[in-house]
Every structure is written in C-alpha cells, then in structure tokens.
Design a protein around this motif. Structure first.
Motif, short mmCIF file in Angstrom:
data_model
loop_
_atom_site.label_atom_id
_atom_site.label_comp_id
_atom_site.label_asym_id
_atom_site.label_seq_id
_atom_site.Cartn_x
_atom_site.Cartn_y
_atom_site.Cartn_z
N ILE A 166 0.85 -1.19 0.00
CA ILE A 166 0.00 0.00 0.00
C ILE A 166 0.89 1.24 0.00
N GLN A 167 0.54 2.21 -0.83
CA GLN A 167 1.25 3.50 -0.84
C GLN A 167 0.23 4.62 -0.72
N VAL A 216 4.20 0.54 13.27
CA VAL A 216 4.54 1.70 12.45
C VAL A 216 5.87 2.30 12.91
N SER A 217 6.63 2.79 11.96
CA SER A 217 7.89 3.49 12.24
C SER A 217 7.93 4.73 11.36
N SER A 218 8.23 5.89 11.93
CA SER A 218 8.13 7.14 11.18
C SER A 218 9.32 8.05 11.40
N ILE A 219 9.55 8.89 10.39
CA ILE A 219 10.53 9.98 10.50
C ILE A 219 9.79 11.27 10.17
N CYS A 234 7.17 10.68 7.05
CA CYS A 234 7.31 9.49 6.21
C CYS A 234 7.22 8.27 7.13
N SER A 235 6.27 7.37 6.84
CA SER A 235 6.04 6.22 7.72
C SER A 235 6.05 4.91 6.96
N LEU A 236 6.57 3.90 7.61
CA LEU A 236 6.49 2.53 7.14
C LEU A 236 5.60 1.79 8.12
N PHE A 237 4.56 1.11 7.62
CA PHE A 237 3.63 0.44 8.54
C PHE A 237 3.31 -0.97 8.05
N GLN A 238 2.81 -1.77 8.97
CA GLN A 238 2.31 -3.10 8.63
C GLN A 238 0.93 -3.27 9.24
N CYS A 243 -0.04 -7.19 5.43
CA CYS A 243 0.35 -6.33 4.32
C CYS A 243 1.11 -5.11 4.84
N ALA A 244 2.17 -4.72 4.12
CA ALA A 244 2.98 -3.56 4.52
C ALA A 244 2.71 -2.40 3.57
#
Length: 262
Positions: A166-167, A216-219, A234-238, A243-244
């Motif tokens: 997902i974006q 979730v991990s974010s900057i 900007c975040s990376l999540f699962q 699904c990531a």
C-alpha cells in the motif's frame, strides 16, 4: 412524520469555525430529524454569534455560555446528546463531563492529545455502569465511514485479490488562504497540522483495506517555517493482515493531491 416534540434534542458545545461552518449547516439540513436546542461557548459573545446563524431553522434556540451554561445543559433532561466541537486540548475533559451527566456524545477529532490521555479516558468511560438507565454512547466524528465512495470501495476490495503493498502519498494545502491556518489550538496541539489533518487519511486507509495498523515506524521533519513542527512525515507500517505499506504526508505543497496505490 414525527412532530418536533417527538424529535431528539441536542446541544452543540463550541462555537468556533468548524461549529459555525460545518455543524450548523448540516443540522439545518436534518432539522426534520433532530432539534438543536442550544449552543454553548466559553464567552457570551461567541455563543450569541453562533446562535444567530441557527435562528432561521430553530427560532427558539437557547444561548449558553460559561460554567453556568454548561451546568444547565448537563442538567437539562430534554437534551439527550451533545456534539463537542472544541479545541483538541480540552475535548476529552468536556466529553467525559457530558457522559457522566448521561448525555450521548459525538466528539470532534482529534480524539486526544496523547495515547496516555486516550487510554485514561477510555478506562473512565468503560467503568460507567451499563444501566444508567443506559450507558451513554461516546462517538468520534470521523465521517469517512459514511462517505458513499469509501463504503463502495471497501466492498470492492475483496474482488481485487491479495494486496501486495500500500502506498498513501498526501500533499496537502495548508497555507494562509486556508481558514484553519491561524487556528491557535491546532498550531499549539501536539503534532500540529500533521495530527489534525492526518487522522482523516489514516481513517480512510483503515476503512478501505479493512484492517488495523499493527506496527509503524516514522521519520518527521520541519520544512515550512510558516507551519508548526512537524509538517512532513514518512512512515512505514504493517497491517494486522500482514500487508505492509508507506504513508507520506506533506502538510503544505504547491500541487495538492492524495493518491492511494494498492
């Protein structure tokens, strides 16, 4: 059709921009379903200004302000529910007061200023007895769940197949022409406009994919000095379904857009 005497009566707690430009017009549209009995604000001046906007469809609307006005609303048995439309810093406190008085509450977002505050508030709410003679409902006003496009999109998700990733890329438009640009409580709220605006996009994401965010991990960064920090994230999540995805949000940009890729 039910007469006015049979309709539920509510009060709006707050008389700011959102109450005046969103709640009053929407309540005008559904005046055949619910009666707006009162509007409250901290000051008499702002309460009276908001009441005048609703006078055309509720001629006998009551104007309430200050601590006395709040007590009157809590003690009015004809008012079954309230809409809490205040600065994010004080909404939870006021919502709990209304709930303890037996009023159903629909509270504007953001839900709270921190996870700790939210957990403490939910603990208090969950401790209420279920027979009050009823347990009042506490709802959060995140209305994507009522948007036809999102409802239908969610139904179509099962036909797409398995999600690979997902974006979500959001380029907002929070500049001096926006009526909320100079909102003091939004500027002073933890997370600033990123939180105030971002909750909408996360709510839409959760509804579309039908799964909660698990990790979730974010900057975050502060780029536009005309805005409170942070203004970029900007975040990376699962998701719980495995699904990531990525979530990128700029509060203000020259070309606002909200693409979603699944």
């Amino acid at each position: 059709m039910a007469g006015e005497g049979d309709l539920p009566r509510i009060a709006v707690i707050g008389a700011g921009i959102f109450a005046r430009t969103q709640y009053i017009p929407r309540l005008r549209e559904i005046a055949h379903l619910v009666v707006l009995k009162a509007i409250w604000s901290r000051s008499q001046e702002s309460a009276e200004a908001a009441v005048e906007l609703a006078r055309d469809f509720v001629p006998d609307i009551e104007c309430k302000w200050g601590d006395v006005g709040l007590e009157e609303i809590m003690g009015d048995r004809s008012i079954m529910g309230v809409a809490v439309v205040l600065a994010g810093q004080v909404q939870v406190e006021l919502s709990l007061k209304m709930l303890k008085a037996g009023k159903h509450v629909i509270q504007e977002k953001p839900a709270s200023g921190s996870t700790t505050e939210a957990e403490a508030a939910l603990s208090i709410y969950n401790s209420f007895p279920k027979q009050f003679p009823y347990k009042p409902i506490w709802a959060l006003a995140e209305n994507y769940r009522f948007e036809p496009a999102f409802v239908e999109s969610n139904k179509l998700m099962s036909d797409i197949g398995d999600m690979m990733n997902i974006q979500v890329i959001v380029e907002g438009s929070m500049n001096s022409s926006n009526p909320y640009f100079n909102s003091s409580w939004r500027r002073n709220f933890v997370g600033g406009f990123v939180l105030d605006m971002g909750v909408h996009f996360i709510a839409g994401l959760r509804m579309l994919v039908g799964s909660e965010v698990a990790t979730v991990s974010s900057i975050s960064r502060h780029v536009d000095t005309a805005l409170p920090p942070p203004d970029n994230i900007c975040s990376l999540f699962q998701l719980e379904n495995g699904c990531a995805g990525v979530f990128v949000f700029a509060v203000n940009s020259r070309s606002p857009k909200v693409p979603l890729y699944l």
